[in-house]
Design a protein around this motif. Structure first.
Motif, PDB file in Angstrom:
ATOM      1  N   LEU A   1      -3.290 -33.544 -31.175  1.00  0.00           N
ATOM      2  CA  LEU A   1      -1.911 -33.128 -31.445  1.00  0.00           C
ATOM      3  C   LEU A   1      -1.106 -33.172 -30.145  1.00  0.00           C
ATOM      4  N   GLN A   2      -1.739 -32.769 -29.063  1.00  0.00           N
ATOM      5  CA  GLN A   2      -1.062 -32.814 -27.770  1.00  0.00           C
ATOM      6  C   GLN A   2      -0.689 -34.255 -27.416  1.00  0.00           C
ATOM      7  N   TRP A   3      -1.623 -35.156 -27.679  1.00  0.00           N
ATOM      8  CA  TRP A   3      -1.366 -36.567 -27.389  1.00  0.00           C
ATOM      9  C   TRP A   3      -0.192 -37.080 -28.221  1.00  0.00           C
ATOM     10  N   PHE A   4      -0.214 -36.778 -29.523  1.00  0.00           N
ATOM     11  CA  PHE A   4       0.845 -37.249 -30.413  1.00  0.00           C
ATOM     12  C   PHE A   4       2.186 -36.603 -29.994  1.00  0.00           C
TER      13      PHE A   4
ATOM     14  N   LYS B   1      -2.107 -44.562 -35.466  1.00  0.00           N
ATOM     15  CA  LYS B   1      -3.174 -44.308 -34.502  1.00  0.00           C
ATOM     16  C   LYS B   1      -3.626 -42.844 -34.570  1.00  0.00           C
ATOM     17  N   PHE B   2      -2.633 -41.959 -34.696  1.00  0.00           N
ATOM     18  CA  PHE B   2      -2.956 -40.533 -34.800  1.00  0.00           C
ATOM     19  C   PHE B   2      -3.841 -40.290 -36.014  1.00  0.00           C
ATOM     20  N   LYS B   3      -3.421 -40.877 -37.119  1.00  0.00           N
ATOM     21  CA  LYS B   3      -4.172 -40.672 -38.361  1.00  0.00           C
ATOM     22  C   LYS B   3      -5.599 -41.208 -38.239  1.00  0.00           C
ATOM     23  N   GLU B   4      -5.697 -42.362 -37.626  1.00  0.00           N
ATOM     24  CA  GLU B   4      -7.014 -42.959 -37.439  1.00  0.00           C
ATOM     25  C   GLU B   4      -7.913 -42.029 -36.613  1.00  0.00           C
ATOM     26  N   ARG B   5      -7.319 -41.422 -35.607  1.00  0.00           N
ATOM     27  CA  ARG B   5      -8.105 -40.554 -34.731  1.00  0.00           C
ATOM     28  C   ARG B   5      -8.521 -39.244 -35.386  1.00  0.00           C
ATOM     29  N   ILE B   6      -7.622 -38.694 -36.218  1.00  0.00           N
ATOM     30  CA  ILE B   6      -8.005 -37.395 -36.782  1.00  0.00           C
ATOM     31  C   ILE B   6      -8.859 -37.521 -38.051  1.00  0.00           C
ATOM     32  N   THR B   7      -8.897 -38.724 -38.616  1.00  0.00           N
ATOM     33  CA  THR B   7      -9.683 -38.883 -39.845  1.00  0.00           C
ATOM     34  C   THR B   7     -11.140 -38.410 -39.689  1.00  0.00           C
ATOM     35  N   PRO B   8     -11.849 -38.888 -38.661  1.00  0.00           N
ATOM     36  CA  PRO B   8     -13.232 -38.391 -38.538  1.00  0.00           C
ATOM     37  C   PRO B   8     -13.278 -36.900 -38.232  1.00  0.00           C
ATOM     38  N   LEU B   9     -12.254 -36.392 -37.578  1.00  0.00           N
ATOM     39  CA  LEU B   9     -12.257 -34.970 -37.229  1.00  0.00           C
ATOM     40  C   LEU B   9     -12.068 -34.101 -38.473  1.00  0.00           C
ATOM     41  N   ILE B  10     -11.272 -34.620 -39.429  1.00  0.00           N
ATOM     42  CA  ILE B  10     -11.091 -33.902 -40.690  1.00  0.00           C
ATOM     43  C   ILE B  10     -12.386 -33.933 -41.493  1.00  0.00           C
TER      44      ILE B  10
ATOM     45  N   SER C   1      -4.845 -33.317 -48.944  1.00  0.00           N
ATOM     46  CA  SER C   1      -3.410 -33.403 -48.795  1.00  0.00           C
ATOM     47  C   SER C   1      -3.036 -32.629 -47.529  1.00  0.00           C
ATOM     48  N   LEU C   2      -2.389 -33.293 -46.587  1.00  0.00           N
ATOM     49  CA  LEU C   2      -2.099 -32.649 -45.303  1.00  0.00           C
ATOM     50  C   LEU C   2      -0.621 -32.725 -44.974  1.00  0.00           C
ATOM     51  N   TYR C   3      -0.163 -31.748 -44.212  1.00  0.00           N
ATOM     52  CA  TYR C   3       1.244 -31.691 -43.818  1.00  0.00           C
ATOM     53  C   TYR C   3       1.321 -31.538 -42.313  1.00  0.00           C
ATOM     54  N   LEU C   4       2.216 -32.293 -41.718  1.00  0.00           N
ATOM     55  CA  LEU C   4       2.362 -32.223 -40.275  1.00  0.00           C
ATOM     56  C   LEU C   4       3.793 -31.822 -39.933  1.00  0.00           C
TER      57      LEU C   4
END
Ligand SMILES: Nc1nc2c(ncn2[C@@H]2O[C@H](COP(=O)(O)OP(=O)(O)OP(=O)(O)O)[C@@H](O)[C@H]2O)c(=O)[nH]1
Ligand SMILES: [Mg+2]
Length: 470
Positions: free
Chosen positions: A354-357, A457-466, A434-437
């Motif tokens: 999130l900091q990166w984004f 890119k953000f979504k790609e990165r957080i997908t495995p984290l979710i 279902s996610l909200y940002l």
């Protein structure tokens, strides 16, 4: 407590360690112990684990060298493996930013991922110790082999010593405890937005178990009725009620005069957990802090004193304090979110994303919510901004939903402009979630464009984290 030791499935390759380093040509696996994973698959591990860290700002700031240490649990579905990964930097004068990104991943078969969650702390320490031997200078391949081999032996020894049953899904047990009438059941009803049931709550008889599903994981909630007659049996049959608790919410009614009794009960609970050698995170809810009385100096003083006593009793535990009231949904949400996210091994690495984004959008705060307004992760440049965004997020979510229901919003995005502040609100899905940002920024003209550019890119990165959030 009888635990079945799994012997049948035990073979010599219960874990694999891969060290990866970001070299000039990109991520490279340096060593794999034991060497059972194909080179192609080692490359997948190197790429995937390092790519999470490779956000320019995240590490290319030389001064932050020592701050860059993250743990995460990552899925490798194609390989049918799950990894506990430690991200760190190796000092290297010749590299860009004077450091090279590196990861050590401890991989187990998917069906053993439970083991990683249950032993994250102990395993993380082992990984971090080895990483430390590698971090301060470039060491020879020979030395690398030695360090990783010895780590692998340590991990194998640990695995043989603890009996972790093989489980396909992690069972998460959350306890809600406190004296009778302290508000546990009401809290649970309000959190799950069962408002219509709120006014009909009777004292809980014994234990009430419910299961909720969160990001595809099952949470078992145990509401332990707090009348005296039940409390004795929890203590007496602790291995039934208290054993294997992953998270504990403790309730104290700030307005009644039973503080002493409550502290005694709490003291017994932590004593038992200690004897089990189990240290779940503890959330203390100073409950019934209703909005109209929350400013009372007497109550504030009382809470301060109580906090000290709770802290003294719970040495060795991680403990958080919240003032809560069923008339302040935000307060419930905040304490519940904190509890859940304290369970997530990916908490830090998530916030780093999130900091990166945020840095890409010049945002002041970013907050990721699920369908039930649970805050999965947040980042803010300062405390005040953090509070503002946390309090307002569920309201924006409501507005967003209302407008969407009436088809006044057709995209997955809404923008609110308030004087110098702009709120960008986005809805998206990862798998079935279902996610909200929410993004808060001071006036920034191209924020939507910047968002669109960096979001994939953000979504790609957080997908495995979710996928491995809990
Ligand atoms: N003012 C106020 N009252 C509350 C709040 N939360 C719960 N109550 C009231 O406190 C009483 C007890 O609530 P319960 O939820 O039954 O308490 P409990 O801890 O589950 O009690 P046991 O099941 O006996 O252990 C009820 O009358 C609730 O309406 C709150 O935040 N503020
Ligand atoms: Mg109850």
């Amino acid at each position: 407590m009888v635990e079945m030791k799994d012997i049948s499935n035990k073979n010599e390759t219960s874990s694999t360690i891969v060290l990866s380093v970001f070299e000039k040509e990109g991520p490279v696996p340096k060593i794999c112990v034991p060497d059972y994973i194909s080179e192609d698959n080692q490359m997948i591990i190197a790429m995937k684990s390092i790519s999470l860290l490779m956000g320019d700002q995240i590490y290319q700031n030389g001064g932050k060298f020592f701050g860059i240490k993250y743990f995460g649990i990552l899925p490798f579905p194609d390989l049918e493996l799950t990894g506990l990964t430690y991200f760190f930097l190796i000092k290297d004068e010749n590299a860009r930013g004077n450091a090279k990104a590196a990861t050590i991943s401890l991989l187990v078969e998917n069906k053993r991922s439970y083991f990683l969650y249950e032993n994250t702390k102990q395993l993380s320490i082992m990984l971090a110790e080895s990483a430390n031997l590698l971090a301060y200078e470039v060491v020879s391949q020979e030395k690398i082999d030695e360090i990783i081999n010895s780590l692998s032996q340590k991990v194998e020894k640990y695995i043989s010593e603890v009996n972790t049953p093989v489980e396909f899904t992690r069972k998460i047990k959350v306890l809600f405890v406190g004296l009778g009438n302290s508000g546990k059941t009401s809290y649970l009803r309000a959190i799950s937005q069962k408002f219509s049931e709120l006014t009909e709550i009777r004292p809980t008889k014994g234990v009430e178990r419910t299961e909720i599903s969160l990001l595809g994981h099952l949470l078992k909630e145990w509401d332990l009725g707090g009348q005296e007659k039940y409390r004795a049996s929890y203590i007496k049959n602790a291995d039934l009620y208290l054993y294997d608790t992953n998270l504990l919410f403790y309730f104290i009614d700030v307005r009644d005069h039973k503080s002493k009794e409550s502290l005694e009960y709490f003291g017994k609970l932590v004593e038992i957990m200690r004897a089990f050698n189990q240290f779940p995170p503890i959330i203390i809810n100073f409950h019934k802090m209703d909005p109209d009385i929350s400013d009372s100096p007497e109550l504030k003083e009382k809470i301060e004193k109580l906090s000290k006593k709770f802290s003294e009793l719970s040495k060795g535990f991680t403990i958080y304090f919240y003032n809560t009231s069923i008339f302040d949904l935000y307060s419930l949400n905040k304490s519940f979110s904190e509890g859940i996210s304290s369970l997530s091994p990916n908490r830090e690495i998530f916030a780093a994303q999130l900091q990166w984004f945020s840095s890409k959008l010049n945002a002041q705060a970013m907050l990721l919510l699920n369908e039930n307004s649970l805050i999965l992760s947040d980042y803010a440049t300062n405390k005040e901004i953090e509070v503002v965004s946390e309090i307002s997020a569920p309201h924006f979510q409501n507005l967003f939903r209302t407008f969407t229901d009436f088809k006044l919003i057709t995209k997955n995005q809404a923008v609110w402009q308030m004087e110098d502040s702009i709120i960008l609100f986005n809805h998206f899905n990862i798998d079935d979630n279902s996610l909200y940002l929410l993004t808060l920024s001071s006036h920034e003209e191209n924020i939507v464009k910047k968002f669109e550019k960096n979001f994939p890119k953000f979504k790609e990165r957080i997908t495995p984290l979710i996928q491995t959030y809990l």
